[in-house]
Design an enzyme around this catalytic site. Structure first.
Site, PDB file in Angstrom:
ATOM      1  CB  SER A 129      -0.936  -0.008   1.216  1.00 14.07           C
ATOM      2  OG  SER A 129      -0.184  -0.258   2.375  1.00 14.07           O
ATOM      3  CE  LYS A 150       7.721  -1.061   1.259  1.00  5.23           C
ATOM      4  NZ  LYS A 150       7.200  -2.176   2.082  1.00  5.23           N
ATOM      5  CD  GLU A 203      -1.857  -5.992  13.987  1.00  2.59           C
ATOM      6  OE1 GLU A 203      -1.112  -5.763  14.948  1.00  2.59           O
ATOM      7  OE2 GLU A 203      -3.004  -6.466  14.079  1.00  2.59           O
ATOM      8  CG  ASP A 223       8.447  -6.048   6.194  1.00  2.00           C
ATOM      9  OD1 ASP A 223       7.401  -5.370   6.199  1.00  2.00           O
ATOM     10  OD2 ASP A 223       9.180  -6.142   7.182  1.00  2.00           O
ATOM     11  CB  SER A 224      12.065  -2.481   3.217  1.00  2.00           C
ATOM     12  OG  SER A 224      10.873  -1.782   2.928  1.00  2.00           O
ATOM     13  CG  ASP A 226      14.471   7.121  -0.232  1.00  4.86           C
ATOM     14  OD1 ASP A 226      15.170   6.197   0.214  1.00  4.86           O
ATOM     15  OD2 ASP A 226      13.597   6.956  -1.108  1.00  4.86           O
ATOM     16  CE  LYS A 264      14.896   4.125  -2.768  1.00  4.56           C
ATOM     17  NZ  LYS A 264      13.574   4.385  -2.178  1.00  4.56           N
ATOM     18  CG  HIS A 298      16.832  -1.089   0.544  1.00  7.18           C
ATOM     19  ND1 HIS A 298      16.940   0.134  -0.067  1.00  7.18           N
ATOM     20  CD2 HIS A 298      15.653  -1.050   1.223  1.00  7.18           C
ATOM     21  CE1 HIS A 298      15.881   0.874   0.238  1.00  7.18           C
ATOM     22  NE2 HIS A 298      15.097   0.171   1.020  1.00  7.18           N
TER      23      HIS A 298
HETATM   24  P1  ITT Z   1       3.549  -1.966   2.859  1.00  9.59           P
HETATM   25  O1  ITT Z   1       3.675  -2.765   4.136  1.00  9.59           O
HETATM   26  O2  ITT Z   1       2.145  -1.737   2.433  1.00  9.59           O
HETATM   27  O3  ITT Z   1       4.415  -2.522   1.767  1.00  9.59           O
HETATM   28  P2  ITT Z   1       4.964   0.069   4.386  1.00  9.59           P
HETATM   29  O4  ITT Z   1       5.433   1.463   4.060  1.00  9.59           O
HETATM   30  O5  ITT Z   1       4.172  -0.113   5.657  1.00  9.59           O
HETATM   31  O6  ITT Z   1       4.142  -0.476   3.134  1.00  9.59           O
HETATM   32  P3  ITT Z   1       7.022  -1.635   5.503  1.00  9.59           P
HETATM   33  O7  ITT Z   1       6.108  -2.206   6.523  1.00  9.59           O
HETATM   34  O8  ITT Z   1       7.964  -2.557   4.775  1.00  9.59           O
HETATM   35  O9  ITT Z   1       6.216  -0.870   4.361  1.00  9.59           O
HETATM   36  O10 ITT Z   1       7.828  -0.477   6.199  1.00  9.59           O
HETATM   37  C1  ITT Z   1       9.043  -0.067   5.683  1.00  9.59           C
HETATM   38  C2  ITT Z   1       9.301   1.350   6.109  1.00  9.59           C
HETATM   39  O11 ITT Z   1      10.738   1.541   6.006  1.00  9.59           O
HETATM   40  C3  ITT Z   1       8.657   2.331   5.125  1.00  9.59           C
HETATM   41  O12 ITT Z   1       7.453   2.817   5.569  1.00  9.59           O
HETATM   42  C4  ITT Z   1       9.716   3.432   5.060  1.00  9.59           C
HETATM   43  O13 ITT Z   1       9.498   4.330   6.094  1.00  9.59           O
HETATM   44  C5  ITT Z   1      11.032   2.689   5.297  1.00  9.59           C
HETATM   45  N1  ITT Z   1      11.629   2.350   4.008  1.00  9.59           N
HETATM   46  C6  ITT Z   1      11.640   1.126   3.395  1.00  9.59           C
HETATM   47  N2  ITT Z   1      12.237   1.209   2.204  1.00  9.59           N
HETATM   48  C7  ITT Z   1      12.585   2.488   2.048  1.00  9.59           C
HETATM   49  C8  ITT Z   1      13.211   3.188   1.012  1.00  9.59           C
HETATM   50  O14 ITT Z   1      13.541   2.600  -0.126  1.00  9.59           O
HETATM   51  N3  ITT Z   1      13.426   4.492   1.170  1.00  9.59           N
HETATM   52  C9  ITT Z   1      13.067   5.108   2.303  1.00  9.59           C
HETATM   53  N4  ITT Z   1      12.440   4.541   3.321  1.00  9.59           N
HETATM   54  C10 ITT Z   1      12.210   3.221   3.196  1.00  9.59           C
END
Ligand code: ITT
Length: 199
Positions: A19, A23, A48, A77-78, A160, A180, A185
């Site tokens: 969402s 991404k 969740e 997931d990141s 970022d 980027k 990653h």
């Molecule tokens: P979805 O679960 O719906 O995919 P989310 O934003 O909640 O969206 P995550 O639970 O994986 O995704 O949370 C990862 C967070 O880490 C994300 O909200 C960003 O704040 C940060 N993050 C991850 N990848 C990033 C990137 O490429 N650049 C900057 N911040 C990043």
């Protein structure tokens, strides 16, 4: 769930199970060479994130979307891991400080890092491609760098603007999407997925 190894299977359509619009852009752009038709989540609600690892949470999201749609689904997931904070916020990056916006999370992170000289950090991305029959493929990518003292750039999303990748003069917020993807990653995890699927 059975984890697949080796070459990925033939796919025509895939659900991009996130969402996060930042991404979505990155995943769609990177998947283009595979010729897969990317579908949005539609009415599917992601579960969740109850896991304690990126792998668990990515699998939860991808499996939920694959089961709900009957299509293969790709989830990410990141998070960002800051050495001086013992690896936090890590898997909890999206919920850091229980604040609502990227800008608020960035302010909080800068506040926690005030006066810290060791500013080393890394971004981690785990992609899980789930099939409706329960099979999973998993790809991981990382990029190391430094946390800046303040935001730089309007591009990207999340943390970022605070992140200066090792060897780069530009923060990830100052990069184009293509710049980027080449070092990030998620770009690295996607490159592994593309290689496994023959692109
Ligand atoms: P979805 O679960 O719906 O995919 P989310 O934003 O909640 O969206 P995550 O639970 O994986 O995704 O949370 C990862 C967070 O880490 C994300 O909200 C960003 O704040 C940060 N993050 C991850 N990848 C990033 C990137 O490429 N650049 C900057 N911040 C990043």
């Amino acid at each position: 769930m059975q984890r697949e190894t080796g070459r990925g299977r033939q796919i025509r359509r895939v659900v991009v199970a996130t969402s996060n619009s930042g991404k979505v852009s990155e995943l769609q752009e990177a998947l283009a060479p595979l010729g897969w038709q990317c579908e949005g989540l539609g009415s599917v609600t992601l579960p969740e994130e109850t896991g304690s690892t990126y792998e668990e949470n990515a699998a939860l999201k991808a499996c939920a979307a694959a089961m709900a749609t009957g299509l293969p689904a790709l989830a990410d997931d990141s998070g960002i891991e800051v050495l001086a904070l013992g690896g936090q916020p890590g898997v909890y990056s999206a919920r850091f400080g229980n604040v609502g916006s990227d800008v608020e999370r960035n302010v909080l992170l800068l506040e926690k890092m005030r006066h810290k000289t060791d500013r080393r950090a890394k971004f981690v991305s785990v992609l899980v491609l789930a099939y409706p029959d329960g099979k999973l493929e998993e790809y991981r990518g990382e990029v190391t760098g430094q946390l800046l003292e303040g935001p730089r750039g309007e591009g990207g999303f999340g943390y970022d603007p605070l992140f200066l990748p090792d060897g780069s003069a530009l923060s990830m917020g100052e990069m184009t999407l293509e710049q980027k993807q080449a070092i990030s990653h998620r770009g690295r995890a996607l490159a592994a997925l593309l290689a496994a699927h023959g692109a």
